[in-house]
Design a protein around this motif. Sequence first.
Motif, PDB file in Angstrom:
ATOM      1  N   SER B  44       0.841  -1.204   0.000  1.00  0.00           N
ATOM      2  CA  SER B  44       0.000   0.000   0.000  1.00  0.00           C
ATOM      3  C   SER B  44       0.869   1.245   0.000  1.00  0.00           C
ATOM      4  CB  SER B  44      -0.908   0.014   1.222  1.00  0.00           C
ATOM      5  OG  SER B  44      -1.767  -1.073   1.198  1.00  0.00           O
ATOM      6  N   ASP B 159      -5.949  -0.792  -4.697  1.00  0.00           N
ATOM      7  CA  ASP B 159      -5.432  -1.375  -3.462  1.00  0.00           C
ATOM      8  C   ASP B 159      -6.414  -2.426  -2.950  1.00  0.00           C
ATOM      9  OD1 ASP B 159      -4.117  -1.992  -1.181  1.00  0.00           O
ATOM     10  OD2 ASP B 159      -3.952   0.050  -0.436  1.00  0.00           O
ATOM     11  N   GLU B 160      -6.096  -3.670  -3.173  1.00  0.00           N
ATOM     12  CA  GLU B 160      -6.945  -4.792  -2.754  1.00  0.00           C
ATOM     13  C   GLU B 160      -8.422  -4.504  -3.026  1.00  0.00           C
ATOM     14  OE1 GLU B 160      -5.904  -6.781   0.741  1.00  0.00           O
ATOM     15  OE2 GLU B 160      -3.952  -5.837   0.947  1.00  0.00           O
TER      16      GLU B 160
HETATM   17 MG   LIG Z   1      -2.323  -2.427   2.357  1.00  0.00          MG
END
Ligand SMILES: [Mg+2]
Lengths: 281, 394
Positions: B44, B159-160
Amino acid sequence: MAIIGGTETTGRKVRWALLDVVVVVYALVPVLWIVSLSFKTTDTLTDGNFIPRKWTLDNYRTIFTTTEFVRALGNSIGIALISTAIAVVLGTMAAYAIARLDFPGKRALIGVSLLIAMFPQVSLVSPLFETERTLGLFNTWPGLILPYITFALPLSIYTLSAFFREIPWELEKAAKMDGATPGQAFRRVIAPLAAPGVFTTAILVFIFCWNDFVFAISLTSTSASRTVPAALSFFTGSSQFEDPAGSISAAAVVITVPIIVFVLFFQRRIVAGLTSGAVKG
Amino acid sequence: MADIVLDKVSKRYPDGALAVSDVDIEIADGEFIILVGPSGCGKSTTLNMIAGLEDITAGELRIGGARMNERAPKDRDIAMVFQSYALYPHMTVRENMAFPLRLAKVDNATVERKVNEAAKILDLTQHLDRKPANLSGGQRQRVAMGRAIVRNPKAFLMDEPLSNLDAKLRVQMRTSVSRLQKQLGTTTVYVTHDQTEAMTLGDRVVVMRGGVVQQIGAPQYLYDHPANLFVAGFIGSPAMNFVPATVEEGRLRCALGDLTLPDATRRRLEAADAPREVIMGVRPEHFEDAALLDEAARSRGALFSGQVDVLESMGSDKYAYFTLAAERASTAELEELAADAGTADVPSAGSQLITRISAASAAREGEKLQVWFDVANAQVFDPASGRNLTFSGD
Ligand SMILES: [Mg+2]
Ligand SMILES: Nc1ncnc2c1ncn2[C@@H]1O[C@H](COP(=O)(O)OP(=O)(O)OP(=O)(O)O)[C@@H](O)[C@H]1O
C-alpha cells in the motif's frame, strides 16, 4: 430493548408504557405548571389549581408591551445567534485539525480546552467584571458574546471532533485522487458529511448561550444588553403592586419557544447514519 | 496513458519505520502489474507513493517520463480504487461517478455521456440514481471502478479492490477487472496479498517482502523459476513442500529418500557453490500416484512411500497428505510465510508433505501409498540466504 425476552407480551408493553408515562410526567410537570400559571389571572394565581379556572392572555399582553422584555428578547436572540455562529465555525476548523492532523501541542490544546470547560463560571465573574469595565465591554453585546464563545468553544470542539473522526479518512484521499484541491475536498465531501455534527453542536451551543444566567446578570446593567434570563429577575409586572408571577411565567414560556423551534428545525437535518455506505461491503 | 517508473524509491515514515526500500520497477504503458506480498510488506505504501498520497523519501517516480515526486495527487492524472471503495455516501451513484469530471470542469453533456458509458460497461445503468448505502458489496465495488474509469486517467491504482467481497463474487469480479483492463488498455498497478489474484490477473507480478522487492516477472515465470525460498513459498497454492536435505556426492539425502540429481541440477549446484545442508522444494502438483504410471515413466523419477494421513478429493484431482520422518525446514522466510498464511497451508509448518495426484488414484486415508516425482522439478535452496541454488532463469 423490548425484544430481549423474545416475544413481546401485553404485560411487558403495559409495564413499558407505564414507565414511559412516569418519566414524561416527572419531567414535564414543572413545565406544564409554568404554562398553566401563565394563563391564570392575578387573583387566581395562588389557588393551587392545575387547570386555570379563569383563562386569560393578559400576562402575554403585558410582557410584550413592556419594552424591557422585548429588548431583552432581542438581546438574547442576537447574542445567542452570534455566539453560536462564531463558536461553531471556529470549533469546526479546530476539530477538523484535531481529528486529521498531527501538530505539535495537539494534546496540550485538547487538555486546555477541557480545563476551560470544567472551570466553574462563577469563579470568573469578578475578574471578568473588572476586565470588561476597564476595556469598556461591560454592558455591551461583545461583553457577553466573548465569554460565551470561551465556554462554548471547548464544547463545540469536543462534539465536532467526535463527528469528524467518524468520517472515513479515505473519502478525503479519494477526493484528492479525483482531482479535488484540499478546499474542494472539504467543501464537497467532508462538510456535507459533517453537517449533522455541526447542527447538533449548534443546538447545544445555542441552548448554553440562551440559558446562561450567571454572566448575563453580572456583566450587564441596563436593557441595552440584558438577556431574558437576567431581565426576568427584574420583572415587576404591569404595576408595582401586582404579583409578577403571572408575567414571569408567560415570559418563561416565551423564551422556551425559540429553543423548541431551533431544535425542531435542526433535528430534521440530523439524519443518523449519513455516512453509511461509504466503506466496506 | 503512460509508463510508470520507480527509480530506487524508498519510504521512511516519520516514526522511523522503513516501509519500502530501494524499489526499482519499470511498468510499461498499458501493462497490468501486480504488487503482492504478505501483510505489512509495503504494498500500500508503494501504491500511495505512486498516487501521491504519501511523500517519497528517496528515489524518483516518473510517469510518462515526467518526474512526479513533488506533484499533488490531482496533478498526476491517475485514478485509484480503494479497498474500502471510499464512495461518497451523500451522493448518488451518478454523482459519485461524475465527481472527477465535475472537478475537471467538464461540460454537462459530456459528463452525462461519459457516466452513462461507464455505467453501461459496468452494468450499473439501473442503479445510477441510488445511494451507495443501498447497494450490494459487488455493486459498490463497480461504482468505485466506474469513478476511476470515467475520466480516462493515465493509470489505475487499485489497493486490494476485491478483498471485501465474498469468495464467489471475488472470482467473478476478478474476471471482469481483467477484461476491463484489457478493453481499456490503461496502465494498472494492482495490490493484493492473494497469490491467486496475482497469478491470474497480471502481466507481471512483483513479489515484495519487508519493503524489498524479491522478484519481478510473469506469473508463470515466478512459478517455474522462483529466485528464492520466499517467492517459491508464496507463489502457488497449495504451497511448495520444503524438506531439509543434504547434498552428498551428487545425491540429495532427505526424508523423501536418497535422490539422484539430474546432471543439469548437479552442475548448477556446483556452480552456485552449494552448502552441504540445503532445503529442497517440490510442488504438490509434481507428484503422482505411482500405481498409475508405467515402469518406464516411474524409472525416470524417485518414489516415496508413506501412510496417507488425510485425503482430500477435489473432484478434478486428489490431495494426499503425508507426515515426514524429519524435522521441518525452518528459516526466517518460511516462518514469515507460515505466519502470513495462518500456518495451515504452509507445509513447512509441520513436517508435512502435500501431494496432488490424479483423481483416478485408488489412495485411501490411513493406508500406504507410493507416490512418484521427478527430481528434475525439485528446487534446492540455501537455508542461510534463501537463494534458489538451482535457479535457471536470468
Ligand atoms: Mg495495504
Ligand atoms: N502511517 C504510518 N506510519 C508509520 N508506519 C507505517 C504507516 N503506514 C504503514 N506503516 C508501516 O509500513 C509498513 C508497510 O505498510 P503497508 O500499509 O504498505 O503494508 P501492506 O503491504 O499494504 O500491508 P497490508 O496487506 O496489510 O495492507 C508496515 O510495517 C507498517 O507498519
